[in-house]
Design a protein around this motif. Structure first.
Motif, mmCIF file in Angstrom:
data_model
loop_
_atom_site.group_PDB
_atom_site.id
_atom_site.type_symbol
_atom_site.label_atom_id
_atom_site.label_comp_id
_atom_site.label_asym_id
_atom_site.label_seq_id
_atom_site.Cartn_x
_atom_site.Cartn_y
_atom_site.Cartn_z
ATOM 1 N N VAL A 192 0.839 -1.203 0.000
ATOM 2 C CA VAL A 192 0.000 0.000 0.000
ATOM 3 C C VAL A 192 0.872 1.249 0.000
ATOM 4 N N THR A 231 0.922 4.054 -2.948
ATOM 5 C CA THR A 231 0.620 5.450 -2.618
ATOM 6 C C THR A 231 1.745 6.378 -3.052
ATOM 7 N N ARG A 241 -5.997 5.809 1.984
ATOM 8 C CA ARG A 241 -5.164 4.610 1.928
ATOM 9 C C ARG A 241 -4.208 4.526 3.108
#
Length: 304
Positions: free
Chosen positions: A6, A10, A75
């Motif tokens: 993640v 990002t 996120r």
């Protein structure tokens, strides 16, 4: 614990967005940070004054060795203090050429991460990481930052556009003296009238219609009122706060006496003079107003 996948996703998407979609960035005046001192650089100021775009500008100037994260990104909702280690690993995996070299961390809305000051201190002092942070004016002002960074930060106050910056946003070069003569003089005077009327908030300066400008300024004011005042200080006397705000915002560049205000309104709804002065201090601390004290040789007279 947030996954490294993640974090990488990002970081990459943020880089693509800044490089491909953030086109026009106005260089801000007076934004200076020491290059030789190991300090965490903190950009603070009133909401919507352009702090995020300063981070974007730094990223564009240092793309090869910098990363940008916004901690209001959904996120990153699970990001905790311990995840900064995973973040460093993710950065080096994405950019292995930065191993044993200085990395620049650009961290937006960093106040959402509890204990962020501890990471910044260690990163700057021991790990050859340059850290720039920005965030909500109500939570990241120098007086609010944890003692971990006291004496170890470089604070830069960010205000809305100056008139020179406003002219640049309109495509004029304020350093060119020719704009003060001939037909351009009328253009500059017109821009000055607009600047005086609407102010220098960056987003406002790029809008065309009065309706859009009015609506957006009202939204700014609402956010500042509720988030920087009512919620932050847990205000209980909302009527007093609303009347005081109206008085302060309608008295710009004028003398104002809180004692006279107290005498005028004390019969209309209950409040103490101590509460009034405390609420006034909240406006100052939230950077919604600035005061200029009357000059006097006597300290007592200046404080009145």
């Amino acid at each position: 614990m947030i996954s490294k996948h993640v974090l990488k996703d990002t970081l990459v998407s943020n880089e693509e967005y800044i490089l491909k979609h953030v086109k026009k960035i106005i260089k801000r005046e007076g934004v200076f940070s020491p290059r030789t001192l190991n300090k965490t650089v903190v950009f603070y100021g009133v909401r919507r004054s352009g702090k995020t775009f300063i981070l974007y500008d730094l990223f564009k100037d240092n793309t090869e060795n910098s990363i940008y994260l916004d901690f209001e990104d959904d996120r990153l909702s699970e990001f905790k203090l311990g995840d900064f280690e995973s973040l460093k690993e993710a950065v080096l995996e994405l950019k292995p050429h930065l191993i044993n070299k200085q990395i620049i961390f650009l961290l937006d809305e960093v106040q959402n991460i509890k204990g962020w000051e501890k990471f910044c201190r260690r990163a700057v002092e021991r790990e050859n990481i340059k850290v720039y942070v920005s965030g909500s004016s109500s939570k990241i002002m120098p007086s609010e930052i944890h003692t971990e960074l006291r004496g170890r930060l470089w604070s830069v106050e960010i205000l809305p556009f100056s008139f020179r910056e406003y002219l640049v946003s309109k495509g004029l070069n304020p350093l060119n003296s020719h704009i003060l003569y001939g037909q351009r003089k009328a253009v500059v005077k017109n821009h000055f009238s607009e600047y005086i009327r609407w102010g220098g908030f960056p987003e406002i300066s790029f809008l065309k219609s009065e309706f859009e400008k009015t609506k957006l300024l009202k939204e700014y004011l609402g956010a500042m009122f509720f988030r920087d005042l009512a919620e932050r200080y847990m205000i209980t006397n909302i009527p007093l706060l609303e009347v005081l705000m109206d008085k302060l915002f309608s008295s710009f560049s004028m003398k104002i006496s809180l004692t006279s205000f107290y005498k005028q309104y004390k019969e209309k709804f209950p409040f103490s003079k101590d509460l009034l002065f405390r609420y006034y201090k909240y406006f100052l601390q939230s950077m919604l107003i600035f005061e200029v004290r009357k000059f006097a040789e006597s300290t007592y007279k200046r404080m009145r």
